[in-house]
Design a protein around this motif. Structure first.
Motif, PDB file in Angstrom:
ATOM      1  N   ILE A 155      52.979  55.123  31.425  1.00 16.75           N
ATOM      2  CA  ILE A 155      53.962  54.977  30.346  1.00 16.75           C
ATOM      3  C   ILE A 155      54.488  56.334  29.894  1.00 16.75           C
ATOM      4  O   ILE A 155      55.694  56.547  29.760  1.00 16.75           O
ATOM      5  N   ARG A 159      58.296  58.171  30.265  1.00 17.14           N
ATOM      6  CA  ARG A 159      59.028  58.602  29.062  1.00 17.14           C
ATOM      7  C   ARG A 159      59.408  60.069  29.146  1.00 17.14           C
ATOM      8  O   ARG A 159      60.551  60.444  28.864  1.00 17.14           O
ATOM      9  N   ALA A 193      57.116  55.787  22.991  1.00 18.91           N
ATOM     10  CA  ALA A 193      56.246  55.587  24.150  1.00 18.91           C
ATOM     11  C   ALA A 193      54.790  55.837  23.779  1.00 18.91           C
ATOM     12  O   ALA A 193      53.888  55.185  24.316  1.00 18.91           O
ATOM     13  N   SER A 196      53.638  52.728  22.165  1.00 17.07           N
ATOM     14  CA  SER A 196      53.511  51.687  23.181  1.00 17.07           C
ATOM     15  C   SER A 196      52.253  51.901  24.015  1.00 17.07           C
ATOM     16  O   SER A 196      51.501  50.947  24.285  1.00 17.07           O
ATOM     17  N   ARG A 261      58.752  50.652  23.969  1.00 11.03           N
ATOM     18  CA  ARG A 261      58.961  51.439  25.182  1.00 11.03           C
ATOM     19  C   ARG A 261      60.419  51.397  25.619  1.00 11.03           C
ATOM     20  O   ARG A 261      61.013  52.432  25.962  1.00 11.03           O
TER      21      ARG A 261
END
Length: 273
Positions: A155, A159, A193, A196, A261
């Motif tokens: 993730i 980002r 992010a 998330s 996200r």
């Protein structure tokens, strides 16, 4: 030309049927859990005997359940925090590091997702015994950080990669150090992010069973409590009620994490600076 179009439509129809069958096979058993949790019978079978909320009422005032839930929440928050911090560091160094070591560490951090959970659990049990921790809450936290780390790395890497490199280069050209650039520029732009990654890491930790099975001491987590109750047939409706609550909360957290996200990635595309 018409034959090609007819063939394309036929292929699309078969693909749609395949996807529908796959979704039914995957999610129908999950949907049966909430259905039977409202059934006025200890047997999970058709026909349904009636509607009741008594199984949900038994969730309150249960000291064993409350203790397991508290352990899972504490371990989940600590493990998610550790996994998120490690994921931020590893992914940032992977993209902006100046040595092959950073790329190697990033690849190793994503490796646990490919290793069977049983192997991870046994390996961690051997390790914590060798270093003197033994099965304990600290051992569970370390194991959950390892299991959740691949998700946070993926993730955060996506980002950081969505932020144009010119943003970082401009900050460095203006005299900011690497640490200042990361703290004042890159991290604030990546905050959605980060949230998330934390939420998904918390879900992974909260639902993890295999690693906890090997590393738990005298303080079981919620998945271990559920597993222990499955040995008693009369506890099955209560377990299904508890599973329904966990499913609902998990869907909410996972949906919120995905929205955060996508909002972060969308904001980076619309306003990269």
């Amino acid at each position: 030309m018409r034959a090609e179009r007819a063939g394309t439509k036929r292929d699309s129809r078969w693909l749609g049927l395949y996807v529908l069958a796959y979704l039914v096979f995957l999610y129908l058993p999950v949907l049966l859990i909430p259905l039977f949790s409202f059934n006025d019978s200890i047997q999970a079978a058709f026909p349904l005997q009636g509607f009741t909320l008594q199984w949900y009422a038994t969730l309150y005032g249960n000291p064993a359940l409350s203790g397991a839930l508290a352990n899972s929440l504490v371990i989940g928050v600590v493990a998610a925090s550790g996994a998120t911090l490690c994921g931020i560091t590893v992914s940032y160094m992977d993209l902006y590091g100046r040595s092959p070591l950073a790329v190697t560490i990033s690849a190793i951090a994503r490796l646990p997702i490919l290793i069977p959970g049983v192997i991870v659990g046994i390996s961690l049990l051997i390790l914590v015994n060798l270093i003197g921790l033994g099965p304990s809450r600290i051992a569970i936290v370390l194991g959950h950080i390892l299991v959740a780390l691949p998700t946070t790395v993926v993730i955060m890497r996506s980002r950081f990669a969505a932020i144009p490199r010119t943003v970082r280069e401009a900050a460095l050209d203006l005299g900011a150090s690497d640490w200042t650039t990361f703290r004042r520029v890159m991290l604030p732009l990546s905050l959605p992010a980060v949230l998330s990654a934390f939420m998904l890491a918390f879900l992974i930790s909260f639902d993890e069973f295999i690693v906890v099975f090997f590393l738990a001491g005298t303080e079981p987590t919620l998945p271990l409590y559920i597993w222990s109750q499955l040995r008693f047939p009369r506890s099955l409706p209560t377990v299904m009620a508890l599973g329904t609550v966990i499913l609902a909360v998990s869907f909410i957290i996972a949906g919120t994490a995905e929205i955060l996200r996508h909002r972060g990635l969308g904001a980076a595309r619309r306003n990269p600076a």
